[in-house]
Enzyme design. Sequence first.
Site, PDB file in Angstrom:
ATOM      1  N   TYR A   1       0.854  -1.193   0.000  1.00  0.00           N
ATOM      2  CA  TYR A   1       0.000   0.000   0.000  1.00  0.00           C
ATOM      3  C   TYR A   1       0.887   1.240   0.000  1.00  0.00           C
ATOM      4  CZ  TYR A   1      -4.986  -0.192  -0.139  1.00  0.00           C
ATOM      5  OH  TYR A   1      -6.270  -0.249  -0.602  1.00  0.00           O
TER       6      TYR A   1
ATOM      7  N   GLU B   1      -0.504   4.787  -0.557  1.00  0.00           N
ATOM      8  CA  GLU B   1      -1.313   5.992  -0.795  1.00  0.00           C
ATOM      9  C   GLU B   1      -0.451   7.235  -0.621  1.00  0.00           C
ATOM     10  OE1 GLU B   1      -4.748   5.955   1.699  1.00  0.00           O
ATOM     11  OE2 GLU B   1      -5.847   4.606   0.381  1.00  0.00           O
TER      12      GLU B   1
ATOM     13  N   ASP C   1      -5.290  13.373 -25.693  1.00  0.00           N
ATOM     14  CA  ASP C   1      -5.366  11.983 -25.245  1.00  0.00           C
ATOM     15  C   ASP C   1      -4.697  11.149 -26.336  1.00  0.00           C
ATOM     16  OD1 ASP C   1      -6.043   9.367 -24.764  1.00  0.00           O
ATOM     17  OD2 ASP C   1      -8.155   9.774 -24.303  1.00  0.00           O
TER      18      ASP C   1
ATOM     19  N   THR D   1      -2.636   6.056 -22.263  1.00  0.00           N
ATOM     20  CA  THR D   1      -2.616   4.736 -21.656  1.00  0.00           C
ATOM     21  C   THR D   1      -1.243   4.162 -21.956  1.00  0.00           C
ATOM     22  OG1 THR D   1      -3.506   3.748 -23.659  1.00  0.00           O
ATOM     23  CG2 THR D   1      -5.097   4.320 -21.947  1.00  0.00           C
TER      24      THR D   1
ATOM     25  N   LYS E   1      -1.148   0.255 -25.193  1.00  0.00           N
ATOM     26  CA  LYS E   1      -1.473   0.065 -26.614  1.00  0.00           C
ATOM     27  C   LYS E   1      -0.169  -0.062 -27.416  1.00  0.00           C
ATOM     28  CE  LYS E   1      -5.961   1.796 -25.558  1.00  0.00           C
ATOM     29  NZ  LYS E   1      -6.921   2.902 -25.548  1.00  0.00           N
TER      30      LYS E   1
ATOM     31  N   ARG F   1      -1.498  -2.601 -18.605  1.00  0.00           N
ATOM     32  CA  ARG F   1      -2.647  -1.704 -18.591  1.00  0.00           C
ATOM     33  C   ARG F   1      -2.369  -0.625 -17.554  1.00  0.00           C
ATOM     34  NH1 ARG F   1      -5.506  -4.796 -21.650  1.00  0.00           N
ATOM     35  NH2 ARG F   1      -7.019  -3.155 -22.017  1.00  0.00           N
TER      36      ARG F   1
HETATM   37  C1  LIG Z   1      -7.934   3.264 -24.783  1.00  0.00           C
HETATM   38  C2  LIG Z   1      -8.317   4.665 -24.677  1.00  0.00           C
HETATM   39  C3  LIG Z   1      -8.788   5.220 -23.477  1.00  0.00           C
HETATM   40  C4  LIG Z   1      -9.181   4.432 -22.255  1.00  0.00           C
HETATM   41  O1  LIG Z   1      -8.364   3.552 -21.731  1.00  0.00           O
HETATM   42  P1  LIG Z   1      -8.855   2.379 -20.768  1.00  0.00           P
HETATM   43  O2  LIG Z   1      -7.545   1.965 -20.182  1.00  0.00           O
HETATM   44  O3  LIG Z   1      -9.506   1.363 -21.619  1.00  0.00           O
HETATM   45  O4  LIG Z   1      -9.761   2.964 -19.739  1.00  0.00           O
HETATM   46  C5  LIG Z   1      -9.046   6.584 -23.444  1.00  0.00           C
HETATM   47  N1  LIG Z   1      -8.868   7.346 -24.529  1.00  0.00           N
HETATM   48  C6  LIG Z   1      -8.441   6.846 -25.702  1.00  0.00           C
HETATM   49  C7  LIG Z   1      -8.277   7.750 -26.872  1.00  0.00           C
HETATM   50  C8  LIG Z   1      -8.157   5.490 -25.824  1.00  0.00           C
HETATM   51  O5  LIG Z   1      -7.762   5.009 -26.997  1.00  0.00           O
END
Ligand SMILES: *Cc1c(COP(=O)(O)O)cnc(C)c1O
Length: 403
Positions: free
Chosen positions: A46, A48, A204, A230, A233, A239
């Site tokens: 933990y 926090e 994003d 994220t 990808k 993740r």
């Molecule tokens: C994948 C993605 C997210 C969200 O990610 P999660 O980990 O699935 O919650 C947000 N914005 C964009 C543009 C994405 O491609």
Amino acid sequence: MTDSEIERLIKLEEKRQKKAVNLIASENYVSGDVLRALGSVFTNKYAEGYPGKRYYGGNEIVDEIEELCKNRALKLFKLCNKKCLHRAKSRWHVNVQPYSGSPANLAIYSALVPIGSKIMGMSLEMGGHLTHGQKVSMTGKFWEQVPYGVSKKTERLDYEEIFKIAKKEKPAMVVVGATAYSRKIDFRKFRKIADAAGAYLMVDMSHIAGLVAGGEHPSPFPYADVVMTTTHKILRGPRGAMIFSRKIKPLGHPVSKWTLDVLIDRAVFPGLQGGPHINQIAAIAVCLKEAMSPSFKIYANQVVKNAQVLANELKKRGWRIVSGGTDTHLFLVDTWSRGISGKEASDKLERAGIIVNKNMIPFDTRRPAGPSGIRIGTPAVTTLGMKEKDMIKIAEKIDKTLK
Ligand SMILES: *Cc1c(COP(=O)(O)O)cnc(C)c1O
């Protein structure tokens, strides 16, 4: 493993992942090192709070992991000098604690956008993400989405139209990023759009972060106020997510004691989250180091080449590619133009061992459950070492299966 039921399912999934040709644009195969970090004893801890300011004891090593991860994140995107020894001097701050992309976006909005005000985001049907203010997402209930999209003619972002909408609607934040857009995004134009509205510019880059890191897509950092990505990808990590923010005062509050990075840190913890997943942060650190290697650049370049070859080969066989092609790792095929719904297409392909996802196309006349197209992406197959010649074979198989 003593839990034989779970062991059996892990083995089955390993087999499934090895057997299928995975063309899901948001998936990938992480390295053994990433898995090792993810499965490490850091999951027991933990922590926090933030490094040096924790609510639990025993965090000396955890602090080192989180600091290392942050240094690597800033270094990968060229936001600090070589060794990142003077991170305090960087104009950018990074938070590596978000559990995933969706909570990260929620944290950004809750830090910077008053509840009830407007967020401008690409609409879901046009290729945006749920968390960019879509109605069914909480982001569309707490805030009001001002949607934008692509031009009907070119199927590319219509910057002039977006500029007009921004000027008229005056959103508090312009969100740039997509899950199903195959063309390069011009962040400089989006900066002008945000400025015309007096809004923050949030990028994003979840889908394209690996391309930015590998030099295959222009970087949003010269223009954005906040950048979210994220880590799972094209970047090929566990993740998870990271939020980068400029150390500037909030818009309209020049005398505020706090800067964006402080507001965002607080929104992540204690605003939305409790203890960070340290095993996940360790694994993110591993993937960031991997992404700095020369071989990652080669991989990122091959991802794009593979997508372009695959799109072209399908085009040659009579399939309509949305916007005519791709500059990135993915593209959309308008299967309905030949009378096959996206659902039917993806089901057929799955039976033939090719995994894609059904997807809406811009100005889709069909419903999300049975949309007009499929989305095809090349990061996962590229990680497995596939090249142009393999793409030709895959195109042949897709064509045969769908005809
Ligand atoms: C994948 C993605 C997210 C969200 O990610 P999660 O980990 O699935 O919650 C947000 N914005 C964009 C543009 C994405 O491609």
